[in-house]
Design a protein around this motif. Sequence first.
Motif, mmCIF file in Angstrom:
data_model
loop_
_atom_site.group_PDB
_atom_site.id
_atom_site.type_symbol
_atom_site.label_atom_id
_atom_site.label_comp_id
_atom_site.label_asym_id
_atom_site.label_seq_id
_atom_site.Cartn_x
_atom_site.Cartn_y
_atom_site.Cartn_z
ATOM 1 N N PRO A 83 30.760 -45.440 -11.057
ATOM 2 C CA PRO A 83 31.404 -45.735 -9.764
ATOM 3 C C PRO A 83 32.272 -44.593 -9.243
ATOM 4 O O PRO A 83 32.343 -44.375 -8.021
ATOM 5 N N LEU A 84 32.907 -43.854 -10.153
ATOM 6 C CA LEU A 84 33.794 -42.781 -9.704
ATOM 7 C C LEU A 84 33.036 -41.624 -9.069
ATOM 8 O O LEU A 84 33.628 -40.830 -8.328
ATOM 9 N N THR A 85 31.744 -41.515 -9.354
ATOM 10 C CA THR A 85 30.962 -40.449 -8.696
ATOM 11 C C THR A 85 30.854 -40.697 -7.199
ATOM 12 O O THR A 85 30.598 -39.765 -6.421
ATOM 13 N N LEU A 86 31.033 -41.957 -6.779
ATOM 14 C CA LEU A 86 30.920 -42.302 -5.354
ATOM 15 C C LEU A 86 32.177 -41.942 -4.576
ATOM 16 O O LEU A 86 32.158 -41.933 -3.345
ATOM 17 N N LEU A 108 35.350 -36.906 -5.144
ATOM 18 C CA LEU A 108 36.436 -35.972 -5.416
ATOM 19 C C LEU A 108 36.158 -35.288 -6.756
ATOM 20 O O LEU A 108 36.587 -35.767 -7.805
ATOM 21 N N PRO A 109 35.443 -34.173 -6.768
ATOM 22 C CA PRO A 109 35.046 -33.519 -8.025
ATOM 23 C C PRO A 109 36.223 -33.142 -8.905
ATOM 24 O O PRO A 109 36.170 -33.290 -10.124
ATOM 25 N N LEU A 110 37.327 -32.638 -8.303
ATOM 26 C CA LEU A 110 38.471 -32.227 -9.108
ATOM 27 C C LEU A 110 39.100 -33.427 -9.805
ATOM 28 O O LEU A 110 39.432 -33.365 -11.002
ATOM 29 N N PHE A 111 39.235 -34.534 -9.079
ATOM 30 C CA PHE A 111 39.782 -35.750 -9.685
ATOM 31 C C PHE A 111 38.881 -36.233 -10.825
ATOM 32 O O PHE A 111 39.370 -36.623 -11.885
ATOM 33 N N TYR A 112 37.572 -36.198 -10.585
ATOM 34 C CA TYR A 112 36.612 -36.651 -11.599
ATOM 35 C C TYR A 112 36.726 -35.792 -12.856
ATOM 36 O O TYR A 112 36.751 -36.302 -13.990
ATOM 37 N N PHE A 113 36.822 -34.488 -12.675
ATOM 38 C CA PHE A 113 36.939 -33.570 -13.813
ATOM 39 C C PHE A 113 38.229 -33.825 -14.590
ATOM 40 O O PHE A 113 38.217 -33.915 -15.825
#
Length: 497
Positions: A86-89, A92-97
């Motif tokens: 779900p977080l891929t949706l 925000l790539p930096l937040f995900y990393f």
Amino acid sequence: MASQTSKPLPYTANPLLLMANDLMLFLQITFTWPITAGLPSTVIPLWPTRAGSLDELAPTVPNLWCIFQHVILIVAQIGFIVSLMPLTLVGLPLFYFLYVVGFVAANKWASKLINGPRQRGLFQSHPDCVKGKPKHDNEEWVFINGVSVGKHWLQANLDLIAMTFRRPVVGIHNQTRGIIFDVLECIIQRDLGFATMDIRQSYEALLTILAKDNIDKVVLILHSQGGIEGGLVLDWLYDTEDAERLRKLEIYTFGNAANHWNAPVTASTIPARASQDPTTGSNSINESGATSQRIVQHIEHYANEGDYVSKFGVLHFRPDQARTQSLATDGSALPSITSERADAARLVKNKAVTYPQPRPPKIKTALARSQTWTTSPQTPIERHDHLKQMQQNNRFFGRLFKRASSGHLLNQHYLDNMFEMQGVDPRDRSLGEVKDSNEFMDKEVDLGVYTQWDTVQAVGEERPQGSPTSVRNGTVRTQIKDLSRLWAYRNGGSPRD
């Protein structure tokens, strides 16, 4: 040097294909009926705890604390994995990393409560385990643990091994990061051949031990994920270490999670007319009496048939079709008897008994066993026609001992039952000894299965526990303990070489 007849092994296939195959196998053996044959089979039965507080599920404060921490990590790790998609949706790539890195770092910190700080030296069994016992200064016993084992359970494993065989044991700690992350690490290790820090530490430790001039025997005991790590370490050692030193090794695994097990043949000992058993790769003997010798001459794998991890490892990848194939009643379909099996026959003969001719596997027995314990299934990928040749080339060397039960824990489900002790007092580890007989080791061997597959499993008939040998119609039958080299080490003993 490997044999000239060696062929590519399945673990050398496309890593993505191997990982997809492992995922399918995971789904097939996890979601099964009855449900207790799936993942719960790793901890069932919950009792008895014959070794008291040394058993992993004994109701002690340290054990309960370890279990509580693992439950917390399981819940957190499942939540983390579920949240990734779900977080891929969010976009925000930096937040995900930062989220992924932050959780992994926090998980590593939390797991230190179970592992303790990583120490440079090796762990040691308690000195009382060999107090007042004969010394074996020419031997070194080494243990590599499996998944979910922190410092407390590792020490319990080392102590019970030392008490069982009355030798000091050193432990190479395969640190846990929680059961879910440990399983992911297993897949990465065995499918990608990736050497984690534990594998590198194990390699360096074994190099040092094998180089000792005063040591002429190194007994390596592996459990669960330790089988994956030990197998990869051996692959390195076969490439880098002198064969004469490697001959010091003897290997015994329990609930092995590996997908292959190599055992190269020394080229100088392969006679022109010698042949190899195409299924297990054991040393073989032909009509001329010539034999082939493997660098590591003693390899034994012990597996509970209902053990979830064994079905994910040794019971899946080692060639063994005893339950589905039959032999001609005259024995014409049997391959040449291996040299180890010939030695077993001579051993029985030296006891002034008659060793029977190989019998066909008992199909009735096989069906009864499969109804109780679900077998490790073929995956859709493995059933694909163009992969059949690769499957036939699989090599998982060593003698396999099967016990008709579930459970994956080393102390409670393996050692307690296969090497049952009496008089154990965890407060005084110098006390206690392995019984001369137990339910598993006293069982009669199905010689048809053994002769064809080098697999040691019991026939269906039950015999009274403690019977030294079963005699039927004047013919002596072989017991499981007659074929187990590790059994001869119990209570400080040694096998006859």
